[in-house]
Design a protein around this motif. Structure first.
Motif, PDB file in Angstrom:
ATOM      1  N   LEU A 107      71.027 -62.253  -9.255  1.00  0.00           N
ATOM      2  CA  LEU A 107      70.953 -62.882  -7.934  1.00  0.00           C
ATOM      3  C   LEU A 107      69.483 -63.043  -7.560  1.00  0.00           C
ATOM      4  O   LEU A 107      69.041 -62.661  -6.488  1.00  0.00           O
ATOM      5  N   SER A 108      68.722 -63.584  -8.482  1.00  0.00           N
ATOM      6  CA  SER A 108      67.264 -63.550  -8.397  1.00  0.00           C
ATOM      7  C   SER A 108      66.658 -64.410  -7.286  1.00  0.00           C
ATOM      8  O   SER A 108      65.500 -64.212  -6.930  1.00  0.00           O
ATOM      9  N   GLU A 109      67.421 -65.318  -6.732  1.00  0.00           N
ATOM     10  CA  GLU A 109      66.853 -66.166  -5.675  1.00  0.00           C
ATOM     11  C   GLU A 109      66.868 -65.497  -4.301  1.00  0.00           C
ATOM     12  O   GLU A 109      66.333 -66.039  -3.343  1.00  0.00           O
ATOM     13  N   ARG A 110      67.435 -64.308  -4.216  1.00  0.00           N
ATOM     14  CA  ARG A 110      67.517 -63.607  -2.935  1.00  0.00           C
ATOM     15  C   ARG A 110      66.696 -62.336  -2.931  1.00  0.00           C
ATOM     16  O   ARG A 110      66.673 -61.599  -3.911  1.00  0.00           O
ATOM     17  N   GLU A 111      66.026 -62.084  -1.827  1.00  0.00           N
ATOM     18  CA  GLU A 111      65.325 -60.819  -1.627  1.00  0.00           C
ATOM     19  C   GLU A 111      66.300 -59.859  -0.957  1.00  0.00           C
ATOM     20  O   GLU A 111      66.960 -60.212   0.015  1.00  0.00           O
ATOM     21  N   LEU A 112      66.386 -58.655  -1.502  1.00  0.00           N
ATOM     22  CA  LEU A 112      67.346 -57.672  -1.026  1.00  0.00           C
ATOM     23  C   LEU A 112      66.653 -56.396  -0.585  1.00  0.00           C
ATOM     24  O   LEU A 112      65.519 -56.129  -0.966  1.00  0.00           O
ATOM     25  N   THR A 113      67.372 -55.598   0.175  1.00  0.00           N
ATOM     26  CA  THR A 113      66.903 -54.249   0.491  1.00  0.00           C
ATOM     27  C   THR A 113      67.264 -53.352  -0.700  1.00  0.00           C
ATOM     28  O   THR A 113      68.046 -53.736  -1.579  1.00  0.00           O
ATOM     29  N   ARG A 114      66.721 -52.155  -0.707  1.00  0.00           N
ATOM     30  CA  ARG A 114      67.052 -51.204  -1.778  1.00  0.00           C
ATOM     31  C   ARG A 114      68.546 -50.910  -1.779  1.00  0.00           C
ATOM     32  O   ARG A 114      69.181 -50.866  -2.831  1.00  0.00           O
ATOM     33  N   ASP A 115      69.126 -50.708  -0.598  1.00  0.00           N
ATOM     34  CA  ASP A 115      70.562 -50.427  -0.514  1.00  0.00           C
ATOM     35  C   ASP A 115      71.401 -51.601  -1.043  1.00  0.00           C
ATOM     36  O   ASP A 115      72.412 -51.391  -1.719  1.00  0.00           O
ATOM     37  N   GLN A 116      70.980 -52.828  -0.740  1.00  0.00           N
ATOM     38  CA  GLN A 116      71.693 -53.989  -1.267  1.00  0.00           C
ATOM     39  C   GLN A 116      71.557 -54.083  -2.789  1.00  0.00           C
ATOM     40  O   GLN A 116      72.515 -54.452  -3.472  1.00  0.00           O
TER      41      GLN A 116
END
Length: 121
Positions: A34-43
């Motif tokens: 899912l490389s096009e999205r920036e996520l939190t550590r929990d996500q």
């Protein structure tokens, strides 16, 4: 199934997908699938757990596994259907990269634009 979580990466003993922390921020994580999205550590942890759930060929309770997968997908803000498609595409890409001997490769090759028709005896 087990995730290995470090301050900079999350990996699995069941799947080749990974999550990594952005170089310039410990608050931004990227999942390989899912490389096009920036996520939190929990996500990112949720995304890796989701991949593990869907990669398990024989879950103890398939209904419970799907319910947990749906919860993790919701935490990422995408449908479980989209996750399954994305992960399936990643598997197909790895199969093609390894020499194209994965499931469905002959069918794929025979239907590519410009491919010659299959030879029949």
């Amino acid at each position: 199934m087990a995730l290995t979580i470090t301050p900079w990466s999350i990996s699995s003993d069941l799947t080749p997908e990974i999550a990594v922390c952005a170089i310039d921020s410990t608050d931004v994580w990227i999942l390989s699938w899912l490389s096009e999205r920036e996520l939190t550590r929990d996500q990112a942890i949720s995304g890796m757990a989701l991949d593990e759930i869907l990669s398990d060929p024989e879950p103890a309770d398939s209904e419970q596994a799907l319910a947990m997968a749906a919860v993790h997908a919701a935490e990422l803000g995408i449908s479980l259907r989209e996750v399954v498609v994305r992960l399936s595409v990643r598997v197909a890409q790895r199969d093609l990269h390894r020499g194209g001997h994965g499931p469905g490769y002959a069918h794929f090759r025979s239907h590519r634009r410009g491919a010659s028709a299959p030879v029949r005896p």
